[in-house]
Design an enzyme around this catalytic site. Structure first.
Site, PDB file in Angstrom:
ATOM      1  N   VAL A  19       0.862  -1.180   0.000  1.00 54.57           N
ATOM      2  CA  VAL A  19       0.000   0.000   0.000  1.00 54.57           C
ATOM      3  C   VAL A  19       0.895   1.225   0.000  1.00 54.57           C
ATOM      4  O   VAL A  19       1.855   1.292   0.778  1.00 54.57           O
ATOM      5  CB  VAL A  19      -0.930   0.022   1.233  1.00 54.57           C
ATOM      6  CG1 VAL A  19      -1.853   1.233   1.185  1.00 54.57           C
ATOM      7  CG2 VAL A  19      -1.737  -1.267   1.326  1.00 54.57           C
ATOM      8  N   CYS A  20       0.591   2.176  -0.873  1.00 55.45           N
ATOM      9  CA  CYS A  20       1.291   3.457  -0.904  1.00 55.45           C
ATOM     10  C   CYS A  20       2.806   3.214  -1.061  1.00 55.45           C
ATOM     11  O   CYS A  20       3.235   2.444  -1.903  1.00 55.45           O
ATOM     12  CB  CYS A  20       0.947   4.242   0.361  1.00 55.45           C
ATOM     13  SG  CYS A  20       1.345   5.998   0.311  1.00 55.45           S
ATOM     14  N   THR A  21       3.633   3.861  -0.221  1.00 53.55           N
ATOM     15  CA  THR A  21       5.083   3.747  -0.378  1.00 53.55           C
ATOM     16  C   THR A  21       5.630   2.432   0.153  1.00 53.55           C
ATOM     17  O   THR A  21       6.851   2.232   0.137  1.00 53.55           O
ATOM     18  CB  THR A  21       5.784   4.916   0.330  1.00 53.55           C
ATOM     19  OG1 THR A  21       5.334   4.980   1.689  1.00 53.55           O
ATOM     20  CG2 THR A  21       5.483   6.229  -0.373  1.00 53.55           C
TER      21      THR A  21
END
Length: 320
Positions: A107-109
Protein backbone atom coordinates in the site's frame (compact mmCIF):
# COMPACT_ATOMS: atom_id res chain seq x y z
CA UNK A 1 -13.78 -22.48 2.97
CA UNK A 2 -10.49 -22.78 4.88
CA UNK A 3 -9.09 -19.65 6.55
CA UNK A 4 -6.61 -17.51 4.65
CA UNK A 5 -3.69 -15.88 6.40
CA UNK A 6 -2.98 -12.15 6.16
CA UNK A 7 0.39 -11.11 7.56
CA UNK A 8 0.78 -7.33 8.01
CA UNK A 9 4.27 -5.87 8.42
CA UNK A 10 4.58 -2.98 10.90
CA UNK A 11 7.53 -0.64 11.44
CA UNK A 12 8.23 2.75 12.99
CA UNK A 13 6.89 5.55 10.80
CA UNK A 14 4.24 3.39 9.12
CA UNK A 15 1.12 5.15 7.81
CA UNK A 16 -1.72 4.09 10.12
CA UNK A 17 -4.43 4.16 7.44
CA UNK A 18 -2.30 1.95 5.18
CA UNK A 19 -2.60 -0.64 7.95
CA UNK A 20 -6.11 -0.16 9.28
CA UNK A 21 -7.86 0.39 5.93
CA UNK A 22 -7.05 -3.02 4.40
CA UNK A 23 -7.26 -4.76 7.79
CA UNK A 24 -10.83 -3.46 8.28
CA UNK A 25 -11.72 -4.89 4.85
CA UNK A 26 -10.19 -8.30 5.59
CA UNK A 27 -11.71 -8.40 9.08
CA UNK A 28 -15.11 -7.60 7.56
CA UNK A 29 -15.20 -11.05 5.97
CA UNK A 30 -15.67 -12.65 9.40
CA UNK A 31 -18.52 -10.25 10.24
CA UNK A 32 -20.45 -11.06 7.08
CA UNK A 33 -22.72 -14.11 6.70
CA UNK A 34 -20.98 -17.22 5.46
CA UNK A 35 -18.08 -19.49 6.40
CA UNK A 36 -15.25 -17.40 4.97
CA UNK A 37 -12.71 -15.52 7.04
CA UNK A 38 -9.08 -14.41 7.15
CA UNK A 39 -6.64 -15.03 9.97
CA UNK A 40 -4.94 -11.65 10.38
CA UNK A 41 -1.65 -11.17 12.18
CA UNK A 42 0.45 -8.04 12.60
CA UNK A 43 4.20 -8.38 13.10
CA UNK A 44 7.21 -6.13 13.63
CA UNK A 45 10.93 -6.54 14.19
CA UNK A 46 11.31 -8.15 17.57
CA UNK A 47 7.56 -7.94 18.09
CA UNK A 48 8.08 -4.42 19.47
CA UNK A 49 5.31 -1.76 19.44
CA UNK A 50 5.69 0.73 16.59
CA UNK A 51 4.87 4.40 16.38
CA UNK A 52 3.00 5.49 13.26
CA UNK A 53 3.83 8.68 11.38
CA UNK A 54 0.75 10.30 12.96
CA UNK A 55 1.89 9.45 16.50
CA UNK A 56 -0.33 6.43 17.17
CA UNK A 57 1.24 3.37 18.75
CA UNK A 58 0.42 -0.06 17.30
CA UNK A 59 1.09 -3.24 19.27
CA UNK A 60 1.82 -6.18 16.94
CA UNK A 61 0.84 -9.80 17.46
CA UNK A 62 4.33 -11.19 17.02
CA UNK A 63 7.90 -11.04 15.78
CA UNK A 64 8.45 -10.58 12.05
CA UNK A 65 11.75 -12.45 12.10
CA UNK A 66 10.06 -15.66 13.19
CA UNK A 67 7.56 -15.62 10.28
CA UNK A 68 7.89 -17.60 7.07
CA UNK A 69 4.91 -16.76 4.83
CA UNK A 70 3.94 -19.47 2.40
CA UNK A 71 0.98 -20.84 0.46
CA UNK A 72 -2.30 -19.38 1.66
CA UNK A 73 -0.66 -16.20 3.00
CA UNK A 74 -1.17 -12.65 1.79
CA UNK A 75 1.80 -10.56 2.90
CA UNK A 76 0.80 -6.90 3.27
CA UNK A 77 3.47 -4.18 3.38
CA UNK A 78 1.99 -0.74 4.20
CA UNK A 79 3.67 2.55 3.39
CA UNK A 80 4.97 5.47 5.35
CA UNK A 81 8.73 5.20 5.15
CA UNK A 82 9.93 7.66 2.51
CA UNK A 83 13.59 7.77 3.53
CA UNK A 84 16.21 5.93 1.51
CA UNK A 85 17.60 4.78 4.86
CA UNK A 86 15.43 1.67 5.10
CA UNK A 87 15.78 -0.56 8.15
CA UNK A 88 18.24 -3.22 6.88
CA UNK A 89 16.70 -6.05 8.91
CA UNK A 90 13.30 -5.29 7.40
CA UNK A 91 14.48 -5.26 3.79
CA UNK A 92 16.67 -8.31 4.42
CA UNK A 93 13.66 -10.22 5.74
CA UNK A 94 11.52 -9.16 2.78
CA UNK A 95 14.26 -10.15 0.36
CA UNK A 96 14.67 -13.56 1.99
CA UNK A 97 11.05 -14.47 2.69
CA UNK A 98 8.66 -12.10 0.90
CA UNK A 99 8.70 -14.11 -2.31
CA UNK A 100 7.40 -17.15 -0.46
CA UNK A 101 3.98 -15.62 0.17
CA UNK A 102 1.12 -16.67 -2.06
CA UNK A 103 0.27 -13.00 -2.59
CA UNK A 104 2.47 -9.98 -2.02
CA UNK A 105 0.63 -6.69 -1.50
CA UNK A 106 1.88 -3.16 -0.87
CA UNK A 107 0.00 0.00 0.00
CA UNK A 108 1.29 3.46 -0.90
CA UNK A 109 5.08 3.75 -0.38
CA UNK A 110 5.22 0.18 0.88
CA UNK A 111 6.01 -0.45 -2.79
CA UNK A 112 9.40 1.20 -2.23
CA UNK A 113 10.19 -1.38 0.44
CA UNK A 114 9.28 -4.17 -1.98
CA UNK A 115 11.41 -2.55 -4.67
CA UNK A 116 14.34 -2.14 -2.27
CA UNK A 117 14.10 -5.86 -1.52
CA UNK A 118 14.14 -6.69 -5.27
CA UNK A 119 10.64 -8.13 -5.19
CA UNK A 120 9.33 -5.86 -7.96
CA UNK A 121 12.13 -6.44 -10.46
CA UNK A 122 10.70 -7.15 -13.90
CA UNK A 123 7.17 -6.34 -12.77
CA UNK A 124 4.66 -3.55 -13.30
CA UNK A 125 4.00 -1.57 -10.14
CA UNK A 126 2.68 1.69 -8.74
CA UNK A 127 2.96 3.70 -5.55
CA UNK A 128 1.82 7.05 -4.20
CA UNK A 129 1.97 9.63 -7.00
CA UNK A 130 4.56 11.64 -5.05
CA UNK A 131 6.95 8.65 -4.95
CA UNK A 132 6.53 7.28 -8.50
CA UNK A 133 9.39 9.35 -9.89
CA UNK A 134 11.67 8.15 -7.12
CA UNK A 135 10.68 4.52 -7.68
CA UNK A 136 11.41 4.80 -11.39
CA UNK A 137 14.75 6.53 -10.75
CA UNK A 138 16.04 4.32 -7.94
CA UNK A 139 14.69 0.97 -9.19
CA UNK A 140 15.08 0.88 -13.00
CA UNK A 141 14.20 -2.84 -13.09
CA UNK A 142 10.64 -1.94 -12.05
CA UNK A 143 8.11 -0.89 -14.71
CA UNK A 144 6.47 1.99 -12.86
CA UNK A 145 2.90 2.94 -13.79
CA UNK A 146 2.22 6.30 -12.10
CA UNK A 147 -1.47 6.69 -12.96
CA UNK A 148 -3.45 3.64 -11.69
CA UNK A 149 -4.73 3.39 -8.14
CA UNK A 150 -3.47 -0.19 -8.06
CA UNK A 151 -1.59 -2.58 -10.32
CA UNK A 152 -1.76 -6.37 -10.17
CA UNK A 153 1.06 -8.31 -11.82
CA UNK A 154 0.76 -12.01 -11.11
CA UNK A 155 0.95 -12.64 -7.35
CA UNK A 156 2.24 -9.12 -6.68
CA UNK A 157 -0.17 -6.21 -6.17
CA UNK A 158 0.88 -2.62 -5.50
CA UNK A 159 -1.39 0.33 -4.76
CA UNK A 160 -1.30 4.10 -4.57
CA UNK A 161 -2.07 6.33 -1.59
CA UNK A 162 -4.00 5.30 1.52
CA UNK A 163 -7.56 4.82 0.24
CA UNK A 164 -6.30 2.82 -2.74
CA UNK A 165 -5.29 0.13 -0.24
CA UNK A 166 -8.97 -0.28 0.61
CA UNK A 167 -9.82 -0.60 -3.09
CA UNK A 168 -7.16 -3.26 -3.56
CA UNK A 169 -8.25 -5.16 -0.43
CA UNK A 170 -11.85 -5.21 -1.69
CA UNK A 171 -10.64 -6.57 -5.03
CA UNK A 172 -8.80 -9.36 -3.20
CA UNK A 173 -11.89 -10.20 -1.11
CA UNK A 174 -13.98 -10.30 -4.28
CA UNK A 175 -11.44 -12.67 -5.82
CA UNK A 176 -11.42 -14.93 -2.75
CA UNK A 177 -15.06 -14.91 -1.65
CA UNK A 178 -17.13 -13.33 -4.42
CA UNK A 179 -18.63 -9.99 -5.29
CA UNK A 180 -21.60 -10.17 -2.92
CA UNK A 181 -19.38 -10.42 0.15
CA UNK A 182 -17.10 -7.63 -1.08
CA UNK A 183 -20.19 -5.49 -1.66
CA UNK A 184 -21.46 -6.16 1.87
CA UNK A 185 -18.11 -5.06 3.33
CA UNK A 186 -17.99 -1.97 1.14
CA UNK A 187 -21.47 -0.98 2.27
CA UNK A 188 -20.50 -1.46 5.91
CA UNK A 189 -17.45 0.79 5.42
CA UNK A 190 -19.48 3.25 3.29
CA UNK A 191 -17.04 3.08 0.37
CA UNK A 192 -17.30 2.19 -3.30
CA UNK A 193 -17.32 -1.54 -3.95
CA UNK A 194 -14.59 -1.27 -6.51
CA UNK A 195 -12.73 1.46 -8.24
CA UNK A 196 -11.04 -0.18 -11.22
CA UNK A 197 -7.34 -0.66 -10.72
CA UNK A 198 -6.43 1.46 -13.71
CA UNK A 199 -8.57 4.36 -12.57
CA UNK A 200 -6.31 7.40 -12.36
CA UNK A 201 -4.95 8.44 -8.97
CA UNK A 202 -6.26 11.93 -9.81
CA UNK A 203 -9.58 12.89 -11.35
CA UNK A 204 -9.46 15.29 -14.27
CA UNK A 205 -10.21 18.11 -11.86
CA UNK A 206 -7.43 17.20 -9.43
CA UNK A 207 -4.89 16.43 -12.15
CA UNK A 208 -5.18 20.00 -13.40
CA UNK A 209 -4.62 23.06 -11.31
CA UNK A 210 -7.60 25.10 -10.18
CA UNK A 211 -7.66 28.44 -11.94
CA UNK A 212 -7.03 31.50 -9.80
CA UNK A 213 -9.56 33.76 -11.49
CA UNK A 214 -13.21 33.15 -10.76
CA UNK A 215 -14.45 33.22 -14.40
CA UNK A 216 -12.00 30.46 -15.30
CA UNK A 217 -12.91 28.42 -12.21
CA UNK A 218 -16.56 28.76 -13.20
CA UNK A 219 -15.69 27.44 -16.66
CA UNK A 220 -13.93 24.43 -15.12
CA UNK A 221 -17.02 23.67 -13.07
CA UNK A 222 -19.27 24.12 -16.12
CA UNK A 223 -17.21 21.61 -18.10
CA UNK A 224 -17.50 19.06 -15.29
CA UNK A 225 -21.27 19.49 -14.99
CA UNK A 226 -21.98 19.58 -18.76
CA UNK A 227 -19.65 17.10 -20.51
CA UNK A 228 -22.14 16.68 -23.33
CA UNK A 229 -22.50 20.41 -23.98
CA UNK A 230 -20.84 22.76 -26.43
CA UNK A 231 -17.32 22.87 -25.00
CA UNK A 232 -15.52 24.52 -27.91
CA UNK A 233 -12.99 27.20 -27.08
CA UNK A 234 -15.32 29.79 -28.54
CA UNK A 235 -18.26 28.73 -26.34
CA UNK A 236 -16.12 28.50 -23.21
CA UNK A 237 -14.47 31.84 -23.93
CA UNK A 238 -17.89 33.48 -24.25
CA UNK A 239 -18.87 32.04 -20.87
CA UNK A 240 -15.71 33.53 -19.35
CA UNK A 241 -16.32 36.81 -21.22
CA UNK A 242 -12.94 36.67 -22.89
CA UNK A 243 -11.80 36.48 -26.48
CA UNK A 244 -11.05 32.89 -27.60
CA UNK A 245 -7.33 33.66 -27.93
CA UNK A 246 -7.10 35.34 -24.53
CA UNK A 247 -9.18 32.58 -22.91
CA UNK A 248 -7.02 29.76 -24.31
CA UNK A 249 -3.81 31.44 -23.11
CA UNK A 250 -5.20 32.27 -19.66
CA UNK A 251 -6.75 28.81 -19.16
CA UNK A 252 -3.50 27.01 -19.93
CA UNK A 253 -1.46 29.41 -17.83
CA UNK A 254 -3.66 28.91 -14.77
CA UNK A 255 -4.52 25.19 -15.04
CA UNK A 256 -1.44 23.77 -16.72
CA UNK A 257 -3.39 22.20 -19.61
CA UNK A 258 -5.09 23.47 -22.74
CA UNK A 259 -8.88 23.83 -22.76
CA UNK A 260 -9.13 21.00 -25.29
CA UNK A 261 -7.04 18.64 -23.19
CA UNK A 262 -9.04 19.45 -20.06
CA UNK A 263 -12.34 18.82 -21.86
CA UNK A 264 -11.04 15.52 -23.20
CA UNK A 265 -10.02 14.36 -19.70
CA UNK A 266 -13.41 15.26 -18.23
CA UNK A 267 -15.32 13.57 -21.04
CA UNK A 268 -13.28 10.34 -20.88
CA UNK A 269 -13.66 10.25 -17.10
CA UNK A 270 -17.43 10.73 -17.36
CA UNK A 271 -17.69 8.02 -20.02
CA UNK A 272 -15.68 5.64 -17.84
CA UNK A 273 -18.07 6.12 -14.94
CA UNK A 274 -21.08 5.47 -17.14
CA UNK A 275 -19.48 2.33 -18.57
CA UNK A 276 -18.67 1.10 -15.06
CA UNK A 277 -21.90 1.97 -13.29
CA UNK A 278 -24.74 2.11 -15.82
CA UNK A 279 -26.42 -0.11 -18.39
CA UNK A 280 -26.50 2.62 -21.04
CA UNK A 281 -25.35 1.62 -24.49
CA UNK A 282 -22.15 2.95 -26.04
CA UNK A 283 -24.09 5.14 -28.48
CA UNK A 284 -26.08 6.73 -25.65
CA UNK A 285 -22.91 7.28 -23.61
CA UNK A 286 -21.20 8.82 -26.63
CA UNK A 287 -23.92 11.45 -26.90
CA UNK A 288 -24.04 12.07 -23.14
CA UNK A 289 -20.31 12.75 -23.08
CA UNK A 290 -20.23 15.05 -26.10
CA UNK A 291 -18.62 12.66 -28.57
CA UNK A 292 -21.61 12.40 -30.85
CA UNK A 293 -20.76 8.99 -32.29
CA UNK A 294 -19.49 5.69 -30.86
CA UNK A 295 -16.50 5.91 -33.21
CA UNK A 296 -15.42 9.25 -31.73
CA UNK A 297 -15.72 7.78 -28.22
CA UNK A 298 -13.75 4.71 -29.29
CA UNK A 299 -10.92 6.85 -30.67
CA UNK A 300 -10.75 8.85 -27.43
CA UNK A 301 -10.65 5.67 -25.32
CA UNK A 302 -7.97 4.02 -27.43
CA UNK A 303 -5.88 7.19 -27.31
CA UNK A 304 -6.27 7.68 -23.55
CA UNK A 305 -6.68 4.16 -22.13
CA UNK A 306 -5.34 1.90 -24.85
CA UNK A 307 -8.60 -0.03 -25.20
CA UNK A 308 -12.07 0.37 -26.67
CA UNK A 309 -15.16 1.27 -24.60
CA UNK A 310 -16.50 -2.27 -25.09
CA UNK A 311 -13.26 -3.79 -23.79
CA UNK A 312 -13.27 -1.39 -20.84
CA UNK A 313 -16.83 -2.33 -19.90
CA UNK A 314 -16.03 -6.05 -20.09
CA UNK A 315 -13.14 -5.58 -17.67
CA UNK A 316 -14.57 -3.03 -15.25
CA UNK A 317 -18.29 -2.73 -15.79
CA UNK A 318 -20.64 -3.31 -12.89
CA UNK A 319 -23.62 -5.61 -13.08
CA UNK A 320 -26.17 -2.92 -13.78
Amino acid sequence: MSPRNVLVVLYDGVQSLDVTGPVEVFAGVARAPGPGRYDIRTVSLGGAPVRTNSGLTLVPDGDLEGERPGAGTTLLVPGGQYSADFEPRLTDWLRAHGGGAQRLVSVCTGGLLLAEAGLLDGRRATTHWNACERMARDYPAVEVEPDPIYVRDGPVSTSAGVTAGIDLALALVEEDFGRDLALAIARHLVVFLRRPGNQAQFSAQLAAQTARREPLRDVQQWITEHPGGDLTVEALAARARLSPRHFARAFQAETGVTPGRYVERVRVEHARRLLEDSAQGVAQISRACGYGTPEALRRAFVKTLGQSPAEYRRRFGGRA
